[in-house]
Write a protein that holds these residues in place. Structure first.
Motif, mmCIF file in Angstrom:
data_model
loop_
_atom_site.group_PDB
_atom_site.id
_atom_site.type_symbol
_atom_site.label_atom_id
_atom_site.label_comp_id
_atom_site.label_asym_id
_atom_site.label_seq_id
_atom_site.Cartn_x
_atom_site.Cartn_y
_atom_site.Cartn_z
ATOM 1 N N THR A 3 50.971 -33.386 167.456
ATOM 2 C CA THR A 3 49.905 -33.612 166.489
ATOM 3 C C THR A 3 50.497 -33.776 165.107
ATOM 4 O O THR A 3 51.655 -33.429 164.847
ATOM 5 C CB THR A 3 48.919 -32.425 166.474
ATOM 6 O OG1 THR A 3 49.620 -31.287 165.995
ATOM 7 C CG2 THR A 3 48.348 -32.166 167.848
ATOM 8 N N LEU A 4 49.713 -34.311 164.200
ATOM 9 C CA LEU A 4 50.161 -34.542 162.830
ATOM 10 C C LEU A 4 50.507 -33.223 162.144
ATOM 11 O O LEU A 4 51.528 -33.124 161.453
ATOM 12 C CB LEU A 4 49.069 -35.279 162.046
ATOM 13 C CG LEU A 4 49.400 -35.635 160.605
ATOM 14 C CD1 LEU A 4 50.609 -36.542 160.554
ATOM 15 C CD2 LEU A 4 48.217 -36.296 159.941
ATOM 16 N N ALA A 5 49.714 -32.196 162.375
ATOM 17 C CA ALA A 5 49.980 -30.886 161.759
ATOM 18 C C ALA A 5 51.279 -30.301 162.269
ATOM 19 O O ALA A 5 52.067 -29.729 161.502
ATOM 20 C CB ALA A 5 48.818 -29.936 162.038
ATOM 21 N N LYS A 6 51.550 -30.464 163.546
ATOM 22 C CA LYS A 6 52.783 -29.941 164.124
ATOM 23 C C LYS A 6 53.993 -30.675 163.555
ATOM 24 O O LYS A 6 55.001 -30.071 163.220
ATOM 25 C CB LYS A 6 52.729 -30.087 165.645
ATOM 26 C CG LYS A 6 53.720 -29.257 166.378
ATOM 27 C CD LYS A 6 53.492 -29.393 167.868
ATOM 28 C CE LYS A 6 53.925 -28.138 168.553
ATOM 29 N NZ LYS A 6 53.687 -28.194 169.979
ATOM 30 N N ARG A 7 53.899 -31.994 163.427
ATOM 31 C CA ARG A 7 54.993 -32.762 162.842
ATOM 32 C C ARG A 7 55.217 -32.375 161.388
ATOM 33 O O ARG A 7 56.356 -32.293 160.927
ATOM 34 C CB ARG A 7 54.704 -34.254 162.949
ATOM 35 C CG ARG A 7 54.894 -34.775 164.357
ATOM 36 C CD ARG A 7 54.936 -36.261 164.400
ATOM 37 N NE ARG A 7 53.881 -36.882 163.606
ATOM 38 C CZ ARG A 7 53.195 -37.936 163.953
ATOM 39 N NH1 ARG A 7 53.429 -38.515 165.104
ATOM 40 N NH2 ARG A 7 52.269 -38.436 163.177
ATOM 41 N N ARG A 9 54.598 -29.429 159.989
ATOM 42 C CA ARG A 9 55.251 -28.114 159.974
ATOM 43 C C ARG A 9 56.736 -28.245 160.274
ATOM 44 O O ARG A 9 57.580 -27.632 159.622
ATOM 45 C CB ARG A 9 54.590 -27.179 160.979
ATOM 46 C CG ARG A 9 53.429 -26.408 160.433
ATOM 47 C CD ARG A 9 53.048 -25.252 161.356
ATOM 48 N NE ARG A 9 52.851 -25.656 162.747
ATOM 49 C CZ ARG A 9 51.694 -26.072 163.273
ATOM 50 N NH1 ARG A 9 50.616 -26.115 162.511
ATOM 51 N NH2 ARG A 9 51.612 -26.416 164.532
ATOM 52 N N GLU A 10 57.064 -29.062 161.264
ATOM 53 C CA GLU A 10 58.475 -29.263 161.613
ATOM 54 C C GLU A 10 59.240 -29.897 160.461
ATOM 55 O O GLU A 10 60.370 -29.531 160.173
ATOM 56 C CB GLU A 10 58.586 -30.125 162.864
ATOM 57 C CG GLU A 10 58.167 -29.415 164.132
ATOM 58 C CD GLU A 10 58.142 -30.356 165.329
ATOM 59 O OE1 GLU A 10 58.524 -31.540 165.182
ATOM 60 O OE2 GLU A 10 57.736 -29.899 166.408
ATOM 61 N N TYR A 11 58.621 -30.855 159.776
ATOM 62 C CA TYR A 11 59.277 -31.509 158.649
ATOM 63 C C TYR A 11 59.520 -30.517 157.514
ATOM 64 O O TYR A 11 60.602 -30.471 156.943
ATOM 65 C CB TYR A 11 58.441 -32.687 158.141
ATOM 66 C CG TYR A 11 59.032 -33.306 156.899
ATOM 67 C CD1 TYR A 11 60.135 -34.135 156.986
ATOM 68 C CD2 TYR A 11 58.500 -33.035 155.639
ATOM 69 C CE1 TYR A 11 60.698 -34.682 155.859
ATOM 70 C CE2 TYR A 11 59.053 -33.568 154.514
ATOM 71 C CZ TYR A 11 60.155 -34.398 154.623
ATOM 72 O OH TYR A 11 60.706 -34.939 153.500
ATOM 73 N N ARG A 12 58.512 -29.711 157.190
ATOM 74 C CA ARG A 12 58.672 -28.723 156.111
ATOM 75 C C ARG A 12 59.761 -27.720 156.448
ATOM 76 O O ARG A 12 60.554 -27.339 155.593
ATOM 77 C CB ARG A 12 57.346 -28.007 155.853
ATOM 78 C CG ARG A 12 56.384 -28.799 155.015
ATOM 79 C CD ARG A 12 55.249 -27.932 154.498
ATOM 80 N NE ARG A 12 54.552 -27.212 155.559
ATOM 81 C CZ ARG A 12 53.498 -27.670 156.218
ATOM 82 N NH1 ARG A 12 53.001 -28.856 155.935
ATOM 83 N NH2 ARG A 12 52.920 -26.942 157.145
ATOM 84 N N ARG A 13 59.813 -27.309 157.711
ATOM 85 C CA ARG A 13 60.831 -26.353 158.139
ATOM 86 C C ARG A 13 62.220 -26.972 158.010
ATOM 87 O O ARG A 13 63.161 -26.339 157.551
ATOM 88 C CB ARG A 13 60.561 -25.933 159.585
ATOM 89 C CG ARG A 13 60.951 -24.518 159.868
ATOM 90 C CD ARG A 13 60.578 -24.075 161.265
ATOM 91 N NE ARG A 13 59.129 -24.046 161.466
ATOM 92 C CZ ARG A 13 58.490 -24.561 162.522
ATOM 93 N NH1 ARG A 13 59.173 -25.139 163.485
ATOM 94 N NH2 ARG A 13 57.203 -24.501 162.623
ATOM 95 N N SER A 14 62.388 -28.220 158.403
ATOM 96 C CA SER A 14 63.700 -28.859 158.353
ATOM 97 C C SER A 14 64.063 -29.295 156.935
ATOM 98 O O SER A 14 65.232 -29.396 156.606
ATOM 99 C CB SER A 14 63.737 -30.063 159.292
ATOM 100 O OG SER A 14 62.881 -31.074 158.809
ATOM 101 N N ALA A 15 63.091 -29.535 156.068
ATOM 102 C CA ALA A 15 63.358 -30.016 154.712
ATOM 103 C C ALA A 15 63.704 -28.891 153.748
ATOM 104 O O ALA A 15 64.141 -29.157 152.637
ATOM 105 C CB ALA A 15 62.144 -30.790 154.191
ATOM 106 N N ARG A 16 63.544 -27.642 154.140
ATOM 107 C CA ARG A 16 63.811 -26.522 153.234
ATOM 108 C C ARG A 16 65.249 -26.496 152.751
ATOM 109 O O ARG A 16 65.524 -26.189 151.609
ATOM 110 C CB ARG A 16 63.510 -25.196 153.911
ATOM 111 C CG ARG A 16 62.083 -24.843 153.898
ATOM 112 C CD ARG A 16 61.885 -23.440 154.442
ATOM 113 N NE ARG A 16 60.539 -23.356 154.962
ATOM 114 C CZ ARG A 16 60.183 -22.652 156.002
ATOM 115 N NH1 ARG A 16 61.060 -21.942 156.647
ATOM 116 N NH2 ARG A 16 58.945 -22.642 156.400
#
Length: 64
Positions: A3-7, A9-16
């Motif tokens: 889902t868009l929300a899951k993607r 969250r994954e992007y924010r986690r990896s972009a930190r």
């Protein structure tokens, strides 16, 4: 399919951890300026200036 929300969250986690933070930039800038100042002092010292002049004189005498 994710889902868009899951993607998101994954992007924010990896972009930190992408890039440096402002504090890291500040420390890096201060360290670079200190190193440049030290290098300037070394290169402009009379001993190093004499060594460089000698190398240039020898190089010019070999070329001519």
């Amino acid at each position: 399919m994710r889902t868009l929300a899951k993607r998101a969250r994954e992007y924010r986690r990896s972009a930190r951890d992408l890039g440096m933070s402002t504090a890291e930039y500040a420390v890096g800038t201060v360290a670079a300026a200190a190193f440049a100042g030290l290098l300037f002092k070394i290169v402009t010292s009379s001993e190093v200036r004499g060594l460089i002049s000698g190398i240039i004189r020898r190089a010019l005498s070999l070329a001519g």
